[in-house]
Design an enzyme around this catalytic site. Structure first.
Site, PDB file in Angstrom:
ATOM      1  N   HIS A 148       0.867  -1.177   0.000  1.00 47.82           N
ATOM      2  CA  HIS A 148       0.000   0.000   0.000  1.00 47.82           C
ATOM      3  C   HIS A 148       0.911   1.237   0.000  1.00 47.82           C
ATOM      4  O   HIS A 148       2.016   1.181   0.548  1.00 47.82           O
ATOM      5  CB  HIS A 148      -0.838  -0.047   1.281  1.00 47.82           C
ATOM      6  N   GLN A 165      -4.979  -5.392   6.964  1.00 40.94           N
ATOM      7  CA  GLN A 165      -5.962  -6.337   6.431  1.00 40.94           C
ATOM      8  C   GLN A 165      -5.892  -7.691   7.134  1.00 40.94           C
ATOM      9  O   GLN A 165      -6.583  -8.631   6.709  1.00 40.94           O
ATOM     10  CB  GLN A 165      -5.763  -6.528   4.919  1.00 40.94           C
ATOM     11  N   CYS A 172      -4.742   2.394  -3.676  1.00 35.87           N
ATOM     12  CA  CYS A 172      -3.481   2.864  -3.071  1.00 35.87           C
ATOM     13  C   CYS A 172      -2.363   1.857  -3.260  1.00 35.87           C
ATOM     14  O   CYS A 172      -1.507   1.687  -2.381  1.00 35.87           O
ATOM     15  CB  CYS A 172      -3.659   3.201  -1.591  1.00 35.87           C
ATOM     16  N   LYS A 230     -10.998  -0.226  10.019  1.00 28.02           N
ATOM     17  CA  LYS A 230     -11.138  -1.473   9.258  1.00 28.02           C
ATOM     18  C   LYS A 230     -11.521  -2.647  10.147  1.00 28.02           C
ATOM     19  O   LYS A 230     -11.808  -3.734   9.657  1.00 28.02           O
ATOM     20  CB  LYS A 230      -9.830  -1.794   8.523  1.00 28.02           C
ATOM     21  N   ASP A 270       2.600  -4.628   8.087  1.00 30.65           N
ATOM     22  CA  ASP A 270       1.391  -3.837   7.869  1.00 30.65           C
ATOM     23  C   ASP A 270       0.202  -4.782   8.014  1.00 30.65           C
ATOM     24  O   ASP A 270      -0.106  -5.566   7.113  1.00 30.65           O
ATOM     25  CB  ASP A 270       1.455  -3.212   6.473  1.00 30.65           C
TER      26      ASP A 270
HETATM   27  N1  PMP Z   1      -2.065  -0.815   4.385  1.00 31.49           N
HETATM   28  C1  PMP Z   1      -3.038  -1.562   3.872  1.00 31.49           C
HETATM   29  C2  PMP Z   1      -2.736  -2.977   3.436  1.00 31.49           C
HETATM   30  C3  PMP Z   1      -4.316  -1.042   3.729  1.00 31.49           C
HETATM   31  O1  PMP Z   1      -5.286  -1.800   3.202  1.00 31.49           O
HETATM   32  C4  PMP Z   1      -4.562   0.288   4.149  1.00 31.49           C
HETATM   33  C5  PMP Z   1      -5.940   0.893   4.000  1.00 31.49           C
HETATM   34  N2  PMP Z   1      -6.465   0.777   2.679  1.00 31.49           N
HETATM   35  C6  PMP Z   1      -3.519   1.024   4.690  1.00 31.49           C
HETATM   36  C7  PMP Z   1      -2.281   0.445   4.792  1.00 31.49           C
HETATM   37  C8  PMP Z   1      -3.681   2.430   5.151  1.00 31.49           C
HETATM   38  O2  PMP Z   1      -4.624   2.556   6.166  1.00 31.49           O
HETATM   39  P1  PMP Z   1      -5.069   3.986   6.672  1.00 31.49           P
HETATM   40  O3  PMP Z   1      -5.449   4.775   5.457  1.00 31.49           O
HETATM   41  O4  PMP Z   1      -6.208   3.734   7.571  1.00 31.49           O
HETATM   42  O5  PMP Z   1      -3.883   4.584   7.364  1.00 31.49           O
END
Ligand code: PMP
Length: 420
Positions: A124, A205, A371, A228, A202
């Site tokens: 991401h 998910q 993203c 999430k 990270d």
């Molecule tokens: N890493 C992963 C794998 C994600 O799915 C997300 C959210 N789409 C993020 C990081 C970033 O999360 P946040 O925007 O809540 O900081």
């Protein structure tokens, strides 16, 4: 069997009971953000209706109550992830801020010119850009784990070739928000240890969907976002091994994070306060704690088992819609399985058109690069649509999604005067 778990939980999520464009809402955008159960909505509302006050600052009764609830939330998050010491949980704005925190503290202190940071092409943007900024400041070198030749997951053979005595940090996605693949965390942790590198995972998910136990995971830090995992937005956390957090200098300065302040210098509080400058998102943090407790009361094993069931059903039904449908990532029977999300494309159609047409049928899915632009380049597409399930989704909703997708494909084919 827990086949009916999704249906049984739905009444706890008021938002799900509505029509969108004249059809029952089918919410399949859970990888972007989840919905919130009453337990979380009530925790937020109780905070503001009964004891709202600033934390850590007053001796009066409401302030003591707010502080107690705020700290209890930290313990609930610690409980969800198996952290024995709740001082290892730093409350942040989201996972993105948590990664930036590590980059701007540990990274600034430890990364020098020529040092190597191993990331992957599937990260991401939140786990790419902070390290790019750090590398630009320090002269560090970024190395990226490739995908396997079938482009379904990270290539661990390639990962092995990237390891070197110069590797200082490995930062990888635990469960991909596009491929749904699950990292072999034990293997990576062992490799990190062998080369003396730190490991950040990270877990955006994974924490919402499966048991994540930091006491056995082998990471030095993990990050996740409350929104999430059934909690409010505007809050997330960094978990770090206490000795590691203790070695880290502050990032943002201000109230709450200090021990003593003089006009020309200050001394700093121990973790986690050291990294929580300013008034935090008090109600949201308390809501995050309520979400952590709600998930724990279901049992993360049970959540994971149900999601495997609904996720496999989603994958199988979606894959069978048409030979023109490509679902990215591994098959559900892959060694570590796959998450209950499916990023996909329909040959000849734009992902954005697909999700727009699905919305006409009340089905909420996301389209875009999620993203993860470099990953989409690897997949040879600019964008994908993504259907992502959670604990409250049902097989009937998967059916409704599949039916709406079939109608969508037919609609565009008819508009183009026959089959593509
Ligand atoms: N890493 C992963 C794998 C994600 O799915 C997300 C959210 N789409 C993020 C990081 C970033 O999360 P946040 O925007 O809540 O900081």
């Amino acid at each position: 069997s827990d086949t009916g778990l999704g249906a049984a939980l739905r009444s706890q999520f008021p938002i799900l009971d509505q029509e969108v464009n004249g059809r029952p809402l089918v919410y399949l955008d859970n990888a972007a953000t989840s919905q919130k159960p009453r337990a979380v909505l009530d925790a937020l509302s109780r905070c503001y209706a009964e004891y709202n006050s600033n934390v850590h600052r007053g001796v009066h009764t409401l302030s003591a109550k707010a502080t107690q609830e705020y700290e209890a939330a930290r313990a609930k998050v610690a409980g969800l992830i198996g952290a024995r010491n709740c001082r290892e949980v730093v409350i942040t704005r989201n996972a993105t801020e948590a990664i930036n925190l590590v980059a701007n503290t540990w990274g600034e202190q430890n990364i020098k010119e020529g040092d190597e940071i191993i990331l992957s092409v599937a990260e991401h943007h939140a786990n790419l850009v902070p390290w790019q900024l750090l590398a630009a400041r320090t002269g560090a070198v970024l190395r990226h784990v490739r995908l396997t030749p079938d482009r379904t997951q990270l290539d661990m053979d390639h990962f092995r070739t990237l390891l070197s005595p110069r590797t200082r940090l490995i930062s990888l996605v635990h469960v991909s928000n596009v491929l749904g693949c699950v990292l072999d965390a034990a293997y990576v942790a062992e490799a990190a240890k062998r080369v003396g590198a730190k490991l950040l995972l990270d877990c955006c998910q994974s924490v919402p969907h499966m048991p994540v136990d930091v006491s056995t995971l082998g990471a030095d830090w993990i990050v996740a976002s409350s929104h999430k995992f059934c909690g409010p937005s505007g809050v997330g956390f960094l978990w770090g091994r206490y000795e590691v957090l203790e070695s880290m200098t502050p990032w943002m300065g201000g109230g709450e994070m200090i021990a003593d302040v003089y006009l020309d210098h200050s001394t700093f509080a121990p973790p986690p306060a050291r990294f929580e400058a300013g008034t935090p998102a008090i109600a949201e943090t308390i809501g995050m704690g309520a979400a952590a407790d709600w998930l724990r009361s279901l049992g993360m094993d049970r959540v994971h088992a149900y999601e495997n069931e609904i996720g496999s059903y989603l994958y199988e039904r979606l894959s069978a819609v048409s030979p023109r449908v490509t679902v990215y990532g591994p098959k559900p029977d892959a060694p570590r399985g796959r998450a209950s999300l499916c990023a996909f494309n329909v040959e000849g159609l734009h992902a954005t058109d697909v999700s727009t047409l699905l919305d006409f049928a009340g089905v909420a899915v996301r389209s875009g690069h999620h993203c993860a632009q470099p990953l989409h380049r690897e997949l040879g597409v600019a964008a994908s649509a993504r259907a992502s399930a959670y604990i409250y989704n049902t097989a009937a909703e998967v059916d409704a999604f599949v039916e709406a997708l079939q109608d969508t494909i037919k609609f565009f084919d008819d508009a183009h005067g026959g089959a593509a």
